[in-house]
Design a protein around this motif. Structure first.
Motif, short mmCIF file in Angstrom:
data_model
loop_
_atom_site.label_atom_id
_atom_site.label_comp_id
_atom_site.label_asym_id
_atom_site.label_seq_id
_atom_site.Cartn_x
_atom_site.Cartn_y
_atom_site.Cartn_z
N HIS A 98 0.81 -1.23 0.00
CA HIS A 98 0.00 0.00 0.00
C HIS A 98 0.83 1.27 0.00
N HIS A 99 2.12 1.14 -0.22
CA HIS A 99 2.93 2.34 -0.43
C HIS A 99 2.45 3.07 -1.68
N SER A 100 2.47 4.38 -1.62
CA SER A 100 1.97 5.15 -2.76
C SER A 100 2.60 6.54 -2.71
N ARG A 166 -4.10 12.18 -6.05
CA ARG A 166 -4.14 11.49 -4.76
C ARG A 166 -3.70 12.50 -3.73
#
Lengths: 220, 220
Positions: A98-100, A166
């Motif tokens: 879930h790194h973003s 995002r």
């Protein structure tokens, strides 16, 4: 018209919740920098080149030398894809998966034409320079005929575009929330610092207000 | 081998004085960020997409979802062009014509393959995450089988590349040097700020050293 049309070309399939086709939002992302990446097809390969641009209404202007391969190829192709990206943060999750990143990006598609009309061409050159530092064109020596003729200027009329944004915290799996692992966002920003004047300037020449304003707007 | 070979594909025609094919210099530019722009050909159009990457020796790794159009197209094409750009300053000349930017950019060309071997794939995922924040992989929960299977990982083996670097002051025409016009460079840098921890973290979970080190290295 407040939104770009959506087709197979620009429809965001992945992460469609983050996508917008709203023209005002897209223009705000376009106007927040002056550096884009343009793709062109050369011998069936897609080649990506960074370049400066300006925007006037639904037109992106770029310029370069008369023999610039990217530009001559864009003119041959008659169309272009332009990507503009702002990195706003690292999103460091509890799980690797879930790194973003937090970002604002636009991919736009448009028709390409050479700017031939001298009035439009001069306005386009002003647009590109003022897109870098607003209102700076009037501070500088404008192009003479030789420089003007040596500059190839291209207009990319935006036909359609997609923005993806995002701008939130970490989105981890529920079952990971109680792990003893740190998670958070590292904010990232592109900042400008106080101008370094050329050393051979007369001491009585001051930094123009437009440049100081640019630095102020883009400082930490 | 200390330099990439030069062919019609990657030879810098314009501004060739600023070009280098030196592998060490190119790798330093690649390693100084984690965001690239990749071009792919779709229906004869070149489409440009920003994405994260990692580098291991002469391989650039990227990842995405199984149905990512950019990635599936790259696999079909078997080759990719990647552009990596750092903006280091605005070069504000006395003349409009000599306005420029200080930058470091790489355009690389490589062969594309899907990473199938599980060991290489896990190493590639670590490489991409650690390229964002060095040594952070060991701080987080690593991918489970479901996540691992849902991630398409691509290796782009660099065949050749070109870097262009501009890192100097204003280059005006001699006859403009005495004009009463300001000229100088506005330094630009991408900076990181102190991490914002997720609000639902236990108070006793501290920010990892790797993250603090990243912020320190990338602060003003």
């Amino acid at each position: 018209m407040s939104e770009y049309s959506v087709s197979e070309l620009n429809k965001a399939i992945r992460g469609s919740k983050r996508a917008t086709y709203n023209i005002e939002e897209i223009n705000a992302i376009i106007d927040d920098t002056f550096l884009c990446h343009i793709g062109y097809v050369w011998q069936n390969k897609s080649i990506v080149i960074p370049t400066a641009y300006g925007r006037m209404n639904d037109i992106i202007y770029i310029h370069g030398s008369l023999k610039n391969r990217m530009m001559t190829n864009l003119l041959d192709a008659g169309e272009a894809s332009v990507s503009i990206t702002h990195l706003d943060g690292l999103v460091l999750a509890r799980s690797a998966f879930h790194h973003s990143a937090n970002y604002r990006s636009v991919t736009l598609f448009g028709n390409v034409r050479k700017v031939e009309n001298p009035d439009e061409k001069m306005k386009a050159l002003k647009c590109i320079l003022d897109h870098m530092v607003p209102d700076h064109w009037d501070n500088v020596r404008q192009p003479n005929q030789k420089e003007f003729n040596a500059t190839l200027t291209i207009a990319i009329k935006i036909n359609t575009a997609t923005a993806k944004v995002r701008a939130e915290g970490v989105l981890d799996e529920k079952e990971d929330l109680n792990l003893p692992i740190w998670a958070g966002v590292v904010p990232i920003k592109q900042v400008a610092y106080h101008p370094i004047s050329e050393t051979d300037l007369s001491k009585d020449i001051e930094i123009p207000d437009a440049v100081l304003e640019y630095v102020k707007t883009n400082s930490e």
